[in-house]
Design a protein around this motif. Structure first.
Motif, PDB file in Angstrom:
ATOM      1  N   ARG A   1     -11.288   6.338  -3.804  1.00 52.62           N
ATOM      2  CA  ARG A   1     -12.278   7.410  -3.703  1.00 52.62           C
ATOM      3  C   ARG A   1     -13.266   7.304  -4.871  1.00 52.62           C
ATOM      4  NH1 ARG A   1     -11.882  13.006  -4.811  1.00 52.62           N
ATOM      5  NH2 ARG A   1      -9.757  12.643  -5.443  1.00 52.62           N
TER       6      ARG A   1
ATOM      7  N   THR B   1      -7.582  -2.246  -0.327  1.00 56.82           N
ATOM      8  CA  THR B   1      -6.180  -1.981  -0.669  1.00 56.82           C
ATOM      9  C   THR B   1      -5.485  -3.291  -1.031  1.00 56.82           C
ATOM     10  OG1 THR B   1      -5.163  -2.318   1.499  1.00 56.82           O
ATOM     11  CG2 THR B   1      -6.176  -0.153   1.084  1.00 56.82           C
TER      12      THR B   1
ATOM     13  N   ASP C   1       0.807  -1.225   0.000  1.00 56.85           N
ATOM     14  CA  ASP C   1       0.000   0.000   0.000  1.00 56.85           C
ATOM     15  C   ASP C   1       0.839   1.275   0.000  1.00 56.85           C
ATOM     16  OD1 ASP C   1      -2.115  -1.661  -0.056  1.00 56.85           O
ATOM     17  OD2 ASP C   1      -2.697  -1.374   2.046  1.00 56.85           O
TER      18      ASP C   1
ATOM     19  N   GLU D   1      -5.299   5.569  -3.433  1.00 59.10           N
ATOM     20  CA  GLU D   1      -6.202   6.474  -2.737  1.00 59.10           C
ATOM     21  C   GLU D   1      -7.260   7.057  -3.688  1.00 59.10           C
ATOM     22  OE1 GLU D   1      -4.160   9.668  -0.669  1.00 59.10           O
ATOM     23  OE2 GLU D   1      -6.089  10.699  -0.551  1.00 59.10           O
TER      24      GLU D   1
END
Lengths: 249, 329
Positions: free
Chosen positions: B228, B235, B217, B224
């Protein structure tokens, strides 16, 4: 060997060898859609092979199942016609083989679906739907390639030229065929030639191709006299069963 | 089969988008609404999706090769038919995924050219060779298992055509996974030679399978943004952990040993601790240095080039037909 056992073996071997050949295309065809359709045809052939070889094993009653017949016989015991073992070549050569054979299988299974022996009739009835589609698929490609570009036409002619030598063997009748007819399981293949000729010719006309000239037929597959190609195919196909004879998979 | 962004070294370029449209888009995505082809979407979203979906499609197509390698040598008629059907399914997945990507304004030919020129990536896993029959089992069990773990959340991904393609693909993948495990079970309970084959396949496929979830990650720059936008829903590390936790007991159940000396059940976390993935190997394979990367690309290029005359003939024939039809009217 009992004639019906041999008869079922021949049918199973035709389908097995053709299915194996077609499966060589998987992942390598000219377009994704063609890849999927060749795999479909291969799957149908392997399904037919499984049914006919299982029937051969049951009729023989020596404890051999479809897998033992497929994977533990050597080349001289294979009884498929020479046409189906011919190499794929380019796509046109594969289509030529598929076209000639699917037209034959369609006529054969249409008759066999009506024989008295229900075991043969049932397999044929199911297979008939499959091979009718194979015949349409292959015919459409013969037309596209024959009436496509100069290159595709030349390749289609060459493909038919390669395969044409082996077409007569499909309709050859011998003692096994006669015994199978007498037993209520077999089909008079010689009687299918006129219908085969007219179907093949109709597609060739639409494809703007000439019928390849008649030539001396090459035969021998039904009695185990094959081309050089079959041994190589079997050495690949049978490898695991030969290398690990005591294993189950 | 593979959904981790491999080409995203840098963040998507910032394009000036209409702030009102962008806000409305973000609100829809946050509310778990599906975005459809004709809806407004930010350019970066479109680009990221094209990259991810086409990469996924390419992985299905290249993925036909390692398994296709064993169709002609499958050990019995049933296994041969199942494997052929499975590889055919992968081709079908490629087809729906290309179609889903096409709704974003890219053509299949453009995507194919990108694959063949090496510009587009595909899953690193397919650059490893299939050496024995047990590899067919290991691929179904581990590789398809990892793919399912990546893909199940994508059935709820924000882009409608992709999400719907995933619903169908996931159903088939779960069948593939079971058939792979069944091959392994059979081998693991078979002769000594078969058992050896099965363990060897697990030894070779375990670590590359863990790599399928993508970089850790803290090294995954686009995670990210993608989360979103609901292009991604978990992840890389979360999915990797989940995969380890499910697969280790499956290996133990059939008497195979996972090749990781650091593997240990962690009571506190309720999860397995496991050793470090060799990320240097992963990045090399991403760059095209996998053991059979050249063979895979060569096979795809050969199929495409050898098939050019067939595709051309089909096109010319269709034109002739259309012209003849027009003339007849």
């Amino acid at each position: 060997m009992d004639a019906l056992v041999t008869y079922a073996l021949r049918l199973g071997d035709d389908s097995l060898v053709l299915g194996q050949r077609l499966s060589e295309w998987c992942g390598h065809a000219p377009a994704l859609e063609i890849d999927l359709s060749l795999a479909n045809v291969a799957l149908d052939q392997i399904g037919q092979a499984t049914h006919f070889l299982a029937l051969a094993g049951a009729l023989e009653s020596k404890g051999r199942d479809a897998d033992q017949l497929a994977f533990r016989r050597d080349v001289m015991d294979f009884t498929n016609c020479l046409l189906v073992e011919q190499p794929n070549g380019d796509f046109a050569q594969t289509i030529a083989r598929q076209f000639l054979f699917a037209q034959y299988q369609t006529l054969l299974f249409a008759e066999m679906a009506r024989v008295k022996d229900e075991r043969f009739a049932a397999i044929a009835a199911k297979a008939l739907k499959e091979v009718s589609y194979h015949a349409t698929l292959a015919s459409d490609w013969v037309v596209r390639l024959g009436d496509g570009t100069e290159e595709s036409k030349a390749r289609m002619i060459a493909g038919l030229d390669w395969m044409w030598r082996f077409a007569d063997e499909l309709f050859l009748m011998d003692d096994v065929d006669v015994a199978a007819i007498n037993a209520g399981a077999g089909v008079d293949k010689a009687a299918l030639t006129a219908a085969w000729d007219s179907r093949v010719d109709a597609v060739l006309v639409e494809a703007r191709l000439e019928r390849p000239p008649a030539r001396r037929a090459i035969v021998g597959g039904r009695s185990g006299r094959h081309s050089e190609h079959l041994g190589h195919m079997l050495s690949e196909m049978q490898f695991l069963q030969r290398a690990y004879p005591d294993a189950e998979w | 089969m593979y959904t981790t962004d491999l080409s995203g070294k840098k963040k998507a370029e910032a394009v000036a988008e209409d702030p009102a449209k962008l806000a409305a888009f973000e609100a829809r995505v946050a509310a778990d609404d599906f975005i459809e082809p004709k809806d407004w979407m930010p350019e970066a979203y479109r680009k990221t999706l094209i990259r991810q979906i086409s990469q996924h499609a390419h992985s299905e197509i290249v993925g036909m090769l390692p398994e296709g390698n064993w169709i002609t040598r499958a050990p019995n008629l049933r296994r041969k038919a199942i494997l052929l059907a499975k590889v055919q399914d992968e081709g079908g997945h490629g087809l729906y995924l290309y179609a889903a990507a096409e709704t974003l304004g890219v053509t299949r030919d453009e995507m194919t050219e990108a694959l063949l020129s090496g510009k587009a990536k595909y899953s690193t896993i397919f650059n490893y060779p299939t050496l024995t029959w047990a590899d067919i089992g290991a691929i179904g069990w581990l590789v398809d298992g990892a793919a399912i773990m990546n893909q199940v959340p994508l059935q709820r991904t924000s882009y409608g055509p992709y999400a719907r393609a995933m619903v169908r693909i996931c159903k088939e993948e779960s069948f593939h996974q079971r058939q792979g495990y069944e091959i392994m079970m059979r081998l693991a309970s078979g002769t000594a030679a078969q058992k050896r084959m099965a363990q060897d396949a697990l030894d070779r496929w375990w670590w590359p399978s863990l790599m399928m979830f993508g970089p850790p990650d803290d090294k995954s720059p686009n995670t990210e943004q993608s989360m979103r936008w609901r292009i991604k829903r978990d992840t890389n590390d979360e999915l990797r952990q989940k995969f380890v936790d499910i697969s280790v007991p499956q290996a133990e159940a059939i008497g195979l040993k996972v090749p990781d000396p650091a593997l240990k059940w962690n009571e506190t976390r309720g999860a397995y601790d496991f050793g470090a993935v060799d990320w240097e190997e992963f990045y090399s394979v991403v760059k095209g240095e996998g053991p059979v990367a050249k063979e895979r690309m060569q096979a795809r290029q050969k199929a495409w080039e050898d098939g050019a005359w067939v595709r051309e003939a089909a096109r010319v024939h269709a034109e002739k037909r259309a012209a003849a039809k027009l003339a007849a009217e």
